[in-house]
Design a protein around this motif. Structure first.
Motif: not given
Length: 438
Positions: A97-98, A106-110, A115-116
């Protein structure tokens, strides 16, 4: 970090519901608890559940599991292993996630991190309870993220440790080494690939046969290449095809646009070459190591592909991947959380506790998997299916599914298995029977 903490809480709630409802999925938790118990006391992992005097280092090559010893010494319970596994998987969530947030915003990564965390491979591993691959998941995440960040030394070290988790991971390390060599343009990648192959050969041809009672790698016969050559169509059996489709689908196909996706091949190869259907599908822990690979591949594709440079498109793909994971959740382990009363019923709790209280501390017990994990902390446990068990002091069996469950059936069957011994029933109800050696 927030995504990882939330993941750990969800994982822990699920494991606690399993534990308190006496839901045991297999004998693996009991096996690894016996291993941890021995390591906690600086002893070789002699696991009687697998057989009398059986050294578990002759089953799979997993010396890194010695790290379980200190945790078990502090908290001597099979449940400790569930917490450790949840923590290890949550660490991998934090890492991925980081990295996703750093690369994609931030949003796409989170979204990708969440999801992972909810991916079906991790769900199935948690549902299956403890297995050694729990250590492989964060190591893979750390290695692949370092590789994508071009932190070559860290990537090399994290990947190199994988060979000490399970023997087949040496082939995954080989593939990581090749990708490493291609991206870093250095010979160190080829050294990593050689390291992986070397340990795979050492583990399967030297160490495991030397430690195994049968003087062989116990799982070599399952790599049935001849059967595949004679029937190539077996590669397209329904469960195998479904697993491959889901690996792609869970990242909305993005994983296919990164060379990291090639790292799934060794694990899929040994699973699909086996003639055991349990290896082909999505249940159990076998796909857990594939989740960091396909998600890191998806992040790599989103970051590197020029056609995906649009922030809006990335956000759309990130939310789509999260929605896919949420959709699949209803079909896998965490879907059980929708009806806790039904899926984690407490109907046998009183009976289980009463049966366990009949078995004193420090004795030898022969049992099935039903209450095995609740006995290993305070007794020496043998699995009833072994042929070389010594006559135990107690026998505890689940009789709830039997039509011939007379009050003394377990005592009678035990006396047949161990001629010349006498057993008397000391506990019997509709769920369990306990017999004691006279």
């Amino acid at each position: 970090m927030i995504v990882g903490v939330l993941a750990f809480l969800v994982y822990s709630v699920f494991s606690w519901l399993q534990w308190k409802s006496f839901t045991i999925r297999s004998w693996d938790l009991g096996i690894f608890t016996q291993l941890a118990k021995d390591y906690a006391h600086f002893q070789a992992p002699i696991v009687s559940i697998k057989g009398h005097g059986y050294n578990l280092l002759g089953d799979h090559f997993h010396p890194l599991l010695v790290l379980l010893g200190p945790f078990y010494r502090l908290f001597p319970s099979a449940y400790t292993l569930l917490v450790v596994q949840n923590l290890l998987l949550a660490v991998s969530v934090v890492v991925i996630a980081h990295f996703a947030i750093k690369r994609l915003g931030s949003i796409t990564g989170a979204c990708l991190g969440a999801a992972y965390a909810l991916s079906w491979g991790l769900q199935s591993a948690i549902d299956s309870q403890f297995h050694e691959v729990a250590f492989a998941v964060p190591l893979l995440a750390l290695s692949l993220v370092a590789l994508l960040d071009e932190k070559w030394r860290s990537a090399w070290i994290w990947a190199a440790l994988l060979v000490f988790v399970k023997e087949d991971l040496g082939l995954t390390v080989f593939m990581i080494g090749l990708v490493f060599a291609w991206r870093a343009r250095t010979a160190s990648g080829l050294c990593l690939a050689s390291w992986g192959v070397l340990w795979f050969i050492l583990a399967t041809k030297v160490i495991l046969p030397a430690m195994n009672p049968g003087d062989q790698w116990a799982y070599e016969s399952q790599l049935n290449i001849g059967a595949l050559m004679s029937n190539p169509g077996s590669l397209f059996q329904a469960d195998k095809v479904t697993t491959m489709i889901l690996l792609v689908f869970i990242t909305a196909g993005l994983c296919l646009f990164s060379p990291l996706a090639l790292l799934v091949l060794p694990t899929l190869a040994w699973r699909f070459l086996s003639d055991l259907p349990v290896y082909w599908g999505q249940e159990w822990q076998y796909s857990a190591v594939l989740m960091p690979i396909v998600f890191c591949a998806a992040i790599d594709a989103l970051h590197r592909r020029k056609v995906l440079n649009s922030e809006r498109l990335r956000l759309l793909l990130g939310t789509t991947i999260l929605l896919i994971s949420l959709l699949l959740t209803s079909q896998y382990a965490f879907g059980k959380l929708n009806d806790i009363d039904k899926n984690f019923a407490l109907t046998t709790v009183e009976s289980s506790r009463n049966a366990l209280s009949t078995v004193p501390e420090g004795v030898t017990v022969e049992t099935d998997i039903s209450l095995m994990s609740y006995l290993v902390d305070r007794t020496e446990v043998y699995w009833v299916g072994n042929s070389n068990n010594p006559a135990p002091e107690y026998v505890l069996m689940d009789v709830s599914g039997r039509t011939d469950a007379a009050p003394n059936v377990i005592a009678a069957e035990t006396m047949q298995r161990f001629p010349g011994t006498q057993y008397v029933t000391v506990f019997a109800d509709a769920h369990y029977q306990v017999a004691k050696k006279q």
